[in-house]
Motif scaffolding. Structure first.
Motif, mmCIF file in Angstrom:
data_model
loop_
_atom_site.group_PDB
_atom_site.id
_atom_site.type_symbol
_atom_site.label_atom_id
_atom_site.label_comp_id
_atom_site.label_asym_id
_atom_site.label_seq_id
_atom_site.Cartn_x
_atom_site.Cartn_y
_atom_site.Cartn_z
ATOM 1 N N GLN A 84 0.715 -1.213 0.059
ATOM 2 C CA GLN A 84 -0.017 0.069 0.115
ATOM 3 C C GLN A 84 0.853 1.192 0.054
ATOM 4 N N LEU A 85 0.161 2.511 -0.151
ATOM 5 C CA LEU A 85 0.969 3.674 -0.307
ATOM 6 C C LEU A 85 -0.114 4.828 0.214
ATOM 7 N N ASP A 86 0.302 5.405 1.218
ATOM 8 C CA ASP A 86 -0.679 6.215 1.780
ATOM 9 C C ASP A 86 -0.266 7.786 1.644
ATOM 10 N N ILE A 87 0.924 7.973 1.770
ATOM 11 C CA ILE A 87 1.576 9.245 2.013
ATOM 12 C C ILE A 87 2.803 9.556 1.168
ATOM 13 N N LEU A 88 3.041 10.456 0.377
ATOM 14 C CA LEU A 88 3.948 10.775 -0.310
ATOM 15 C C LEU A 88 4.644 12.204 0.082
ATOM 16 N N ILE A 89 5.951 12.389 0.618
ATOM 17 C CA ILE A 89 6.535 13.657 0.877
ATOM 18 C C ILE A 89 7.585 13.909 -0.112
#
Length: 247
Positions: A84-89
């Protein structure tokens, strides 16, 4: 998203400075962090070990995010590892300071590629995964220089101003979804970029800051945490963390 435990975040340029502080802060709050680096392998691995020692989850992934193929590989690695991937900084950034008359085409292109084009390169493959999150977050680390300009930084200023405009437009496009898009605009922060400035110039800069001090990377990380954890109704904004230097 008051509870970040189990969420997955990619931090570009995450091995040192502001990026490392963000990785530590998110990991401390239960986020599985994917620390992207380009050339700082040993430092990145040490950061991963430190986070794991403190009970967090982290991996380090080498990728030059100014290149679409490598940015895509970074996202694929994160998703394949954590499903999964929830946050991208988007934190990756460089400077090549020159007055415009001395600015080469390579100095211009490299700064634009790393600081601005990289956010397209990462968001493009990441967005579909983030959209599946119950509360996706995209945070772009811009700069006060994108708001005010600075002598000898036409390339850097253009890239960071472009990042702010990009943030606003994408936030509008995603406003009906659970994905928020915001920018943080740090002022002068105690990182290698500041410590390399001659002491006399450092004093001149510090004197202009209303709070009379440089910021700390951890203070930027706290801003990122706030947007990720409690920022469900905040999108398309610039969070200025600059000691009052630009209001």
């Amino acid at each position: 998203m008051n509870n970040l435990h189990g969420k997955v975040a990619i931090i570009t340029g995450g091995a040192v400075g502001i990026g490392a502080a963000i990785a530590k802060e998110l990991a401390k709050n239960g986020v599985k962090v994917v620390i992207n680096y380009n050339s700082s392998n040993q430092v990145a691995q040490e950061l991963v070990a430190s986070i794991q020692k403190d009970g967090g989850e982290a991996i380090a992934v080498q990728a030059d995010v100014s290149t679409p193929e490598e940015a895509n590989r970074l996202v694929e690695t994160a998703v394949n590892t954590y499903e999964q991937l929830d946050i991208l900084i988007n934190n990756a950034g460089i400077t090549r300071d020159r007055s415009f008359k001395k600015l080469s085409e390579d100095d211009w292109k490299k700064v634009i590629d790393v600081n601005l084009n990289s956010i397209y390169n990462t968001i493009s493959p990441a967005l579909n995964h983030i959209s599946h999150s119950d509360a996706g977050r995209i945070v772009n680390i811009a700069s006060i220089i994108g708001q005010t300009g600075a002598f000898g930084q036409t390339n850097y200023s253009a890239a960071k101003a472009g990042m702010i405009g990009f943030t606003k437009s994408l936030a509008l496009e995603l406003a009906k979804t659970s994905v928020t898009v915001n920018a943080i605009c740090p002022g002068f922060i105690e990182t290698s970029m500041i410590t390399e400035i001659p002491e006399e110039i450092r004093k001149q800069i510090q004197a202009k800051i209303p709070q009379k001090r440089f910021g700390h990377a951890e203070e930027i990380a706290k801003g990122v945490l706030y947007l990720c954890k409690d920022g469900a109704y905040i999108t398309g904004q610039q969070l200025n963390i600059n000691g009052g230097l630009f209001m």
